[in-house]
Design a protein around this motif. Structure first.
Motif, short mmCIF file in Angstrom:
data_model
loop_
_atom_site.label_atom_id
_atom_site.label_comp_id
_atom_site.label_asym_id
_atom_site.label_seq_id
_atom_site.Cartn_x
_atom_site.Cartn_y
_atom_site.Cartn_z
N GLY A 276 0.83 -1.21 0.00
CA GLY A 276 0.00 0.00 0.00
C GLY A 276 0.86 1.25 0.00
N THR A 277 0.61 2.17 0.94
CA THR A 277 1.40 3.40 1.03
C THR A 277 2.78 3.10 1.63
OG1 THR A 277 0.65 3.98 3.24
CG2 THR A 277 -0.71 4.71 1.39
N CYS A 278 3.63 4.12 1.67
CA CYS A 278 4.98 3.96 2.24
C CYS A 278 5.02 4.19 3.74
CB CYS A 278 5.96 4.90 1.53
SG CYS A 278 6.35 4.40 -0.15
N ASP A 279 3.88 4.29 4.37
CA ASP A 279 3.84 4.45 5.83
C ASP A 279 4.22 3.14 6.51
OD1 ASP A 279 2.91 7.03 5.48
OD2 ASP A 279 0.80 6.43 5.55
N ASP A 280 5.07 3.24 7.54
CA ASP A 280 5.42 2.08 8.38
C ASP A 280 5.96 0.91 7.55
OD1 ASP A 280 5.70 1.01 10.90
OD2 ASP A 280 3.70 0.12 10.92
N LEU A 281 6.81 1.21 6.58
CA LEU A 281 7.33 0.17 5.68
C LEU A 281 8.11 -0.91 6.43
CD1 LEU A 281 8.58 2.23 2.58
CD2 LEU A 281 6.68 0.61 2.66
#
Length: 319
Positions: A276-281
């Motif tokens: 998904g998004t690059c948050d908390d990769l």
């Protein structure tokens, strides 16, 4: 002169002064100001205080013995001599520094040796050919910052060029060479990048490091950072690469991004982590790796997509 005549003369002078004052006004000239009585008093008081101070000092000196007067005079003379010596030394130091600086920049410290270490990919002659610093120029006037930038750009496999001056006549260049960390397939060749996405080579026959898939390139000039057509996708790829590199996720063989909300890493060329998004990769990838280790026990060769959207939500879709 008689008193009556004196009074008459004084009166005539006052009349003359008054008439004269009117004449000055007529000419547009302001007559001299007459100080007020208070100003005269203040002036007189200042003079009085000054006179008292002078008389006091004079009386004190008259009360001193001859030996005390000599001691006081010697003390004043020593202070004057000390101050004079300090000023002379200060001027001498400044002059010496100025002369030393001029000589250093004109006569002394001319470079006669440029030493190079740490190089394997490029020869010493190749490095010297791209280095703007030359023998014969002044050691302190040599532009080491510009030389560093030129070496790292013109010779892409130089990851870092550390340039230092060594007195009296030497420039030392310590080379740290780059190793390819990422590859992008382009037709039948590959673009090789270091960990900062600097282009090392754009016609390599073999891929090295982690493969960056589905990337559209705008510019891939060796020695410069690669430019992607979509800048947002480029930023997502950098974030993915940074997390994978910093955490030494050696199981990750490929990364790619479709948009800022649709990013992927590939585990052992067979399982895609949909992040998904690059948050908390970092946590998302750790979750995926843990799940893959458990999956190996029941299906070691499984292929498919593992969706990891954050939190505890995770599920695997096999091909």
């Amino acid at each position: 002169m008689k008193k009556s005549q004196k009074r008459k003369t004084t009166k005539e002078n006052r009349i003359y002064a008054r008439d004269n004052e009117h004449n000055l006004y007529d000419l547009g000239i302001e007559p001299p100001k007459i100080y007020r009585e208070s100003q005269r008093s203040e002036y007189a008081a200042d003079n009085s205080r000054s006179g008292k101070s002078t008389r006091k000092n004079k009386r004190e000196r008259e009360n001193l013995t001859r030996a005390e007067k000599r001691h006081k005079d010697n003390k004043k003379r020593k202070k004057r001599n000390t101050f004079r010596k300090i000023m002379i030394w200060f001027a001498a130091v400044i002059a010496f520094a100025a002369v030393g600086t001029v000589l250093s920049l004109t006569v002394f410290f001319h470079i006669d040796t440029i030493s190079i270490s740490g190089n394997e990919i490029y020869s010493k002659d190749e490095i010297l050919a791209q280095c703007p610093i030359e023998t014969g120029e002044n050691l302190f006037l040599s532009d080491t910052k510009n030389a560093k930038e030129m070496l790292e750009q013109n010779l892409p496999y130089i990851y870092n060029a550390e340039i230092t001056r060594k007195l009296p006549y030497t420039i030392q260049i310590k080379i740290t060479e780059a190793t390819p960390q990422y590859s992008i397939k382009q037709d039948k060749t590959y673009i090789l990048l270091d960990d900062n996405f600097k282009v090392l080579e754009n016609n390599a026959e073999k891929a090295q490091g982690i493969l960056i898939s589905k990337a559209e390139i705008n510019s891939a000039q060796p020695g410069s950072e690669i430019v992607f057509k979509d800048s947002e996708i480029g930023e997502c790829l950098k974030q993915l690469a940074t997390v994978v590199g910093d955490n030494d996720f050696t199981e990750i063989t490929s990364i790619y991004s479709n948009s800022i909300r649709d990013n992927y890493v590939v585990y052992e060329n067979r399982i895609e982590f949909k992040l998904g998004t690059c948050d908390d990769l970092e946590n998302k990838i750790y979750q995926g790796l843990t799940a893959c280790e458990k999956l190996k026990q029941s299906n070691p060769n499984a292929e498919g997509t593992m969706t990891i959207t954050g939190g505890k939500s995770l599920y695997f879709t096999e091909k």
